[in-house]
Design an enzyme around this catalytic site. Structure first.
Site, PDB file in Angstrom:
ATOM      1  N   ARG A 227      34.066  29.795  42.069  1.00  0.00           N
ATOM      2  CA  ARG A 227      33.803  30.981  42.887  1.00  0.00           C
ATOM      3  C   ARG A 227      34.791  30.985  44.037  1.00  0.00           C
ATOM      4  O   ARG A 227      35.040  29.945  44.672  1.00  0.00           O
ATOM      5  CB  ARG A 227      32.370  30.970  43.430  1.00  0.00           C
ATOM      6  CG  ARG A 227      31.307  31.333  42.410  1.00  0.00           C
ATOM      7  CD  ARG A 227      31.383  32.799  41.963  1.00  0.00           C
ATOM      8  NE  ARG A 227      30.354  33.160  41.007  1.00  0.00           N
ATOM      9  CZ  ARG A 227      30.504  33.161  39.674  1.00  0.00           C
ATOM     10  NH1 ARG A 227      31.662  32.805  39.139  1.00  0.00           N
ATOM     11  NH2 ARG A 227      29.513  33.542  38.884  1.00  0.00           N
ATOM     12  N   GLU A 256      36.553  38.903  46.238  1.00  0.00           N
ATOM     13  CA  GLU A 256      36.814  39.519  44.949  1.00  0.00           C
ATOM     14  C   GLU A 256      36.254  40.939  44.900  1.00  0.00           C
ATOM     15  O   GLU A 256      35.145  41.145  45.391  1.00  0.00           O
ATOM     16  CB  GLU A 256      36.134  38.636  43.873  1.00  0.00           C
ATOM     17  CG  GLU A 256      36.792  38.716  42.528  1.00  0.00           C
ATOM     18  CD  GLU A 256      36.289  37.625  41.586  1.00  0.00           C
ATOM     19  OE1 GLU A 256      36.422  36.420  41.899  1.00  0.00           O
ATOM     20  OE2 GLU A 256      35.770  38.015  40.545  1.00  0.00           O
ATOM     21  N   HIS A 274      39.880  36.714  37.303  1.00  0.00           N
ATOM     22  CA  HIS A 274      38.576  36.194  36.850  1.00  0.00           C
ATOM     23  C   HIS A 274      38.432  36.259  35.320  1.00  0.00           C
ATOM     24  O   HIS A 274      37.544  36.929  34.786  1.00  0.00           O
ATOM     25  CB  HIS A 274      37.421  36.938  37.543  1.00  0.00           C
ATOM     26  CG  HIS A 274      36.183  36.096  37.667  1.00  0.00           C
ATOM     27  ND1 HIS A 274      35.308  36.204  38.711  1.00  0.00           N
ATOM     28  CD2 HIS A 274      35.670  35.109  36.874  1.00  0.00           C
ATOM     29  CE1 HIS A 274      34.301  35.344  38.551  1.00  0.00           C
ATOM     30  NE2 HIS A 274      34.513  34.660  37.436  1.00  0.00           N
TER      31      HIS A 274
END
Ligand code: DGY
Length: 313
Positions: A227, A256, A274
């Site tokens: 993350r 993000e 991602h």
């Protein structure tokens, strides 16, 4: 028919699995996350929510959804976007999609490790500029992996699958996790490659920060497929620019889908959007798993991957 909200279109297999099972409200807006006000509005009256990692499920959202909500089925193994304690307090099930993305994410981790140590993305970008070049003993030198140390931070399923692949590269592996391994300070000092696989919690936010970068080897590489907020991106950009570490590979971002602007003009960082679980096989498995969890939760059965089993006790 039960009413469900699906916050982004899944692959065909998963969308078909919903057919005839429930009435689906599918968000098909622009590729950014569903605007918050729309999420609040469309969650209202639903029996189940099938959410992506970009949708925040908190008390406000649960209030907006209403008391008939039975389950939040996250289309991800990570669930830091969901206030699990609040869901539990209200008797709402939370489910995720573990296991099915382990191997794909470990593969992507290695893609980033190799891209960093052998300057793959930089080489690709360079050729596209059509700059004159010729093979030369000094050109674009990277680092070898054989005999080096891989440090894994967070030794769950994906961390272990990443470690397993290191054997093929002749690397020594050390790890640090809540349940053991070497101390974090040892890991950052001894590792040539550090791969992050820890969950995002208040304790792990900015685990990699300016101070940590100064204590890593100047030849070290940092890869994050977990993350974004585990890494202080602005501090990382400064460390990369100053040569405090050799390179970094990021699949996930602090804010993000935004990427820290000061990273963008650095050649020693490889950035991908991602993609850890982004294979045809894994996305089908994740989608089907999320749907199975959703339908079980709505029907009053225990979802296969239940994050908060205390709701059922
Ligand atoms: C997850 O599942 O948590 C990943 O980050 C997305 O595949």
């Amino acid at each position: 028919m039960p009413q469900v909200l699906v916050t982004r279109e899944m692959v065909d297999e998963a969308m078909h699995a919903l057919e005839g099972q429930c009435e689906v409200d599918l968000y098909t807006g622009p590729p950014e996350a569903m605007p918050r006000d729309e999420f609040l509005k469309r969650a209202n009256g639903k029996d189940g929510l099938l959410t992506m990692l970009s949708e925040r499920v908190d008390a406000e959202l649960l209030d907006a959804a209403g008391p008939q909500l039975k389950i939040v089925a996250n289309h991800a193994v990570g669930y830091d976007n969901i206030d699990v304690a609040e869901c539990t307090r209200r008797g709402v099930l939370v489910a995720n999609t573990p296991d099915v993305l382990t191997e794909a994410t470990a593969d992507l981790t290695w893609a980033l490790i190799l891209a960093c140590v052998r300057r793959i993305a930089e080489g690709d970008r360079f050729l596209r500029t059509e700059t004159p070049w010729i093979w030369g003993p000094r050109m674009m030198l990277g680092h070898e992996l054989y005999g080096k140390t891989l440090g894994i931070v967070g030794y769950g399923r994906i961390g272990q699958a990443t470690a397993k692949r290191a054997e093929g590269f002749g690397m020594r592996v050390i790890h640090n996790s809540r349940s053991g391994g070497v101390p974090f300070d040892t890991l950052i000092a001894e590792s040539d490659v550090i791969s992050v696989h820890a969950p995002l919690t208040p304790e792990t936010k900015h685990l990699f920060n300016a101070d940590v970068f100064t204590r890593m080897k100047p030849t070290a590489v940092l890869v994050n497929t977990a993350r974004g907020p585990l890494v202080d991106e602005a501090a990382l950009a400064r460390a990369l620019r100053a040569g405090e570490i050799f390179a970094a590979g990021l699949d996930v971002f602090e804010r993000e889908p935004q990427v820290e602007k000061t990273l963008l003009d650095l050649d020693n960082v490889t950035l991908v959007p991602h993609l850890g679980s982004a294979t045809v096989q894994t996305r089908a498995a994740m989608g089907l798993f999320a749907v199975e969890n959703l339908l079980n939760g709505i029907a009053g059965h225990r979802p296969r991957a239940l994050v908060n089993p205390e709701v059922l006790t």
